[in-house]
Motif scaffolding. Sequence first.
Motif, PDB file in Angstrom:
ATOM      1  N   THR A   1       1.540  -0.092   6.192  1.00 44.37           N
ATOM      2  CA  THR A   1       0.770  -0.740   5.141  1.00 44.37           C
ATOM      3  C   THR A   1       0.336  -2.115   5.614  1.00 44.37           C
ATOM      4  O   THR A   1       1.020  -2.742   6.435  1.00 44.37           O
ATOM      5  N   GLU A   2      -0.819  -2.546   5.131  1.00 46.24           N
ATOM      6  CA  GLU A   2      -1.355  -3.844   5.528  1.00 46.24           C
ATOM      7  C   GLU A   2      -0.959  -4.897   4.505  1.00 46.24           C
ATOM      8  O   GLU A   2      -1.277  -4.777   3.319  1.00 46.24           O
ATOM      9  N   LEU A   3      -0.283  -5.935   4.971  1.00 49.60           N
ATOM     10  CA  LEU A   3       0.081  -7.067   4.133  1.00 49.60           C
ATOM     11  C   LEU A   3      -0.641  -8.312   4.636  1.00 49.60           C
ATOM     12  O   LEU A   3      -1.382  -8.256   5.623  1.00 49.60           O
ATOM     13  N   SER A   4      -0.430  -9.433   3.981  1.00 53.26           N
ATOM     14  CA  SER A   4      -1.147 -10.654   4.343  1.00 53.26           C
ATOM     15  C   SER A   4      -0.849 -11.098   5.765  1.00 53.26           C
ATOM     16  O   SER A   4      -1.665 -11.758   6.404  1.00 53.26           O
TER      17      SER A   4
ATOM     18  N   THR B   1       0.435  -5.703   9.793  1.00 51.04           N
ATOM     19  CA  THR B   1       0.883  -4.335   9.545  1.00 51.04           C
ATOM     20  C   THR B   1       2.401  -4.247   9.508  1.00 51.04           C
ATOM     21  O   THR B   1       3.084  -4.766  10.394  1.00 51.04           O
ATOM     22  N   ILE B   2       2.921  -3.569   8.485  1.00 46.74           N
ATOM     23  CA  ILE B   2       4.350  -3.321   8.354  1.00 46.74           C
ATOM     24  C   ILE B   2       4.567  -1.810   8.358  1.00 46.74           C
ATOM     25  O   ILE B   2       3.939  -1.075   7.579  1.00 46.74           O
TER      26      ILE B   2
ATOM     27  N   TYR C   1       7.025   1.530   7.762  1.00 46.45           N
ATOM     28  CA  TYR C   1       8.142   1.858   6.889  1.00 46.45           C
ATOM     29  C   TYR C   1       8.363   3.363   6.885  1.00 46.45           C
ATOM     30  O   TYR C   1       7.461   4.159   7.172  1.00 46.45           O
TER      31      TYR C   1
ATOM     32  N   LEU D   1       7.356 -11.849   1.131  1.00 43.28           N
ATOM     33  CA  LEU D   1       6.761 -10.701   1.807  1.00 43.28           C
ATOM     34  C   LEU D   1       7.369  -9.394   1.303  1.00 43.28           C
ATOM     35  O   LEU D   1       6.662  -8.389   1.155  1.00 43.28           O
TER      36      LEU D   1
ATOM     37  N   GLU E   1       5.604  -8.687  -1.800  1.00 44.03           N
ATOM     38  CA  GLU E   1       4.250  -8.217  -1.514  1.00 44.03           C
ATOM     39  C   GLU E   1       4.260  -6.759  -1.069  1.00 44.03           C
ATOM     40  O   GLU E   1       3.391  -5.965  -1.461  1.00 44.03           O
ATOM     41  N   PHE E   2       5.240  -6.399  -0.262  1.00 43.70           N
ATOM     42  CA  PHE E   2       5.378  -5.005   0.173  1.00 43.70           C
ATOM     43  C   PHE E   2       5.552  -4.085  -1.031  1.00 43.70           C
ATOM     44  O   PHE E   2       4.895  -3.042  -1.146  1.00 43.70           O
TER      45      PHE E   2
ATOM     46  N   ASP F   1       4.679  -4.711  -4.116  1.00 41.12           N
ATOM     47  CA  ASP F   1       3.421  -4.717  -4.875  1.00 41.12           C
ATOM     48  C   ASP F   1       2.423  -3.730  -4.281  1.00 41.12           C
ATOM     49  O   ASP F   1       1.760  -2.975  -5.005  1.00 41.12           O
ATOM     50  N   THR F   2       2.317  -3.758  -2.951  1.00 40.81           N
ATOM     51  CA  THR F   2       1.347  -2.891  -2.274  1.00 40.81           C
ATOM     52  C   THR F   2       1.659  -1.422  -2.502  1.00 40.81           C
ATOM     53  O   THR F   2       0.744  -0.597  -2.659  1.00 40.81           O
TER      54      THR F   2
END
Length: 282
Positions: free
Chosen positions: A4-7, A10-11, A13, A77, A80-81, A83-84
């Motif tokens: 997933t793309e965060l601010s 890329t993370i 999972y 973060l 945010e993860f 939330d995404t």
Amino acid sequence: MPKTELSVGTIEYEDTGGYGVPVVLLHGLVQDGTVWRHVVDALGPEFRCIVPTLPYGSHRTPLRPGVQLTPHSMALLVGEFADTLRLGDDAVFVENDAGRLQQLAAERPDRVGRMVIAGCEAFDNYPPRAGGTMLAAAARIPGGIATMARALAVRPLRRIPGTGYAIMGHKPVPDDLIDRWIEPLRRDRAARGLLVGYLRGVRKTEMSEAAEGLRSYDRPALVVWGRQDRMMPPEHGRRLAELLPRGRRLVELDECRTLIPLDRPDGLADAIRTFVRETASP
């Protein structure tokens, strides 16, 4: 593995999928999601296990150039993860070793529907004794993290009592996991730089400040601790359970130190399962 793309970039999972209760499993520094492998197996299809690989030095997907992280920004973060992925109030957040979940719950209590603190940094034990202070010291020496990673590549050095991974596990941490966790730090200058910046961004008082914030976290919480923990004092688990308004639930596990997901995965999974059932919405 999903991404997933965060601010910050890329993370990666792991997501076991299904329609079970979402359980977000958060690991500590110089580890990745593999620390949770036995817990995921034990929880089984009853739960949707979501295991991000956080950028704590053992990540393999680079972040955007110029990104710098601190403990506080890492806590945000995690939010945010979630939330995404559009996780709702039924989600359960579980953290081991690090203390970012406490900071997130103190700052964004609406984001953390239910919380399990499992053998973590807390109060004035920050950086945590032994392993944590060793990392912090290495980060302040030029080339210190690279030297530490090279030393940990020598398997007999991992078993020196009272240091590093040796103090974190009641049982020896499997070599295949340590090999995996330290490889990015050995080979990737950017991964080392990110970890150094994070460690230098530690504020000594921030976990005590988070603890004060948790006094108003009026959502279900569980504390799990290893009775033989030599890095995270067991009395801190009892103090956390007392200060959380709805966190009078405390499970203490025998033959267990900091790395509860490796020492007692079944005990931790059972505690999570019972907690979820007891706090389910009508």
